[in-house]
Scaffold this active site. Structure first.
Site: not given
Ligand code: PDD
Length: 300
Positions: A52, A167, A199, A223
């Site tokens: 996703y 992801k 993270e 990620l």
């Molecule tokens: N989550 N780390 C993890 C495990 C994540 O699921 C996310 C994002 C991030 C931050 O990534 P970014 O800055 O590209 O949004 C880091 C999304 C938003 C979610 O699962 O809804």
């Protein structure tokens, strides 16, 4: 005695404003959400076999959509799902904003997922090469500043698999740790593996030690967060030193500041960790500076 209709969807506080006329994208068409029917044989449903992406838009303009598209393509390649499905998807992101009334003002996010498609359940990829199932929707999200006073976080062992750089939609380990955070009255769980903080369950994690900003380097264990990347770039442009080295559990106890970043979370200070205040227990100066630099970088 109360009467209720089981057929009626409950309206909750998290229901997006546009829910009534919500137009979603499903398998190549824009349809009302109520018209979407997912097969019980979909490999996303049966096996969590999909990927996703989430992108945010401010007043109709996406932040770093090219980077989200690149990460989407990479997720497809790494998961060995037909990468061609990505080709029309940039248009889908924009179209969903427009069709749901987010095209000109306000904050909205688009969630998009691709599964390996519909086939009788087998662990190996289906020989029939099914068409990947693509689903996307738009929704509003909370205004920047809502969490500016800071949030609590807890630490939890990272029990996820070892390809956290993809992801993937199979997020049960993230959900379980985030639920533990909620039950502890916190917002996020910071995941610890091999003695270091990697993270959050849905955010990237940063700490400030002295005048240095620290975060884990890119690897198979985190990620590649796009907000993380934008914050690092904005910090370095402003002369702030960023070191890509994760904090050990011991260092967490004495860090001066901590914050998390994410597409819809933006930049949020962590003011308590495992119930203890992080230094003064209020957002630190470096975190506040980076919150402003991020705002400037995405121009909101
Ligand atoms: N989550 N780390 C993890 C495990 C994540 O699921 C996310 C994002 C991030 C931050 O990534 P970014 O800055 O590209 O949004 C880091 C999304 C938003 C979610 O699962 O809804």
């Amino acid at each position: 005695m109360t009467t209720s209709s089981v057929a009626e969807a409950p309206i909750t506080s998290s229901t997006p404003a546009a829910a009534v006329s919500e137009v979603v994208y499903f398998d190549g068409r824009y349809v009302a959400k109520s018209e979407v029917h997912v097969s019980p044989d979909d490999r996303g449903f049966l096996l969590g076999d999909g990927i996703y992406e989430v992108a945010a838009a401010y007043d109709g303009r996406f932040v770093a959509l090219d980077r989200h598209m690149d990460r989407l393509r990479r997720s497809l390649v790494e998961a060995r799902i037909d990468g061609d499905v990505a080709d029309p998807l940039e248009t889908v992101f924009q179209e969903l904003l427009d069709r749901n009334g987010f095209g000109e003002s306000g904050k909205a996010m688009v969630y998009l997922q691709v599964t390996r498609g519909v086939a009788p359940r087998t662990h190996a990829f289906p020989k029939s090469h099914p068409r990947p199932t693509v689903y996307a929707y738009a929704a509003s999200f909370a205004a920047m500043g809502d969490l500016a006073a800071g949030v609590g976080a807890i630490t939890r062992p990272d029990i996820r698999w070892s390809r956290c750089d993809i992801k993937v939609i199979s997020l049960i380990a993230n959900c379980m740790a985030n639920q533990e955070a909620k039950e502890a009255g916190a917002f996020e769980a910071i995941l610890i593996r091999d003695g270091v903080a990697l993270e959050g369950t849905h955010t990237s994690f940063f700490a400030v030690v002295g005048d240095v900003v620290r975060t884990a380097p890119l690897s198979n264990l985190i990620l590649p967060g796009i907000t993380r990347e934008l914050v690092i770039e904005a910090a370095e442009r402003d002369g702030i030193r960023v070191v890509l080295e994760p904090l050990s559990v011991d260092e967490l106890q004495s860090a001066d500041e901590m914050f998390i970043t994410g597409t819809t979370t933006e930049v949020v200070p962590i003011v308590t960790l495992d119930g203890n205040p992080v230094k003064s227990g209020s957002p630190g100066e470096m975190t506040k500076r980076l919150m402003q630099l991020y705002r400037d970088a995405i121009r909101v």
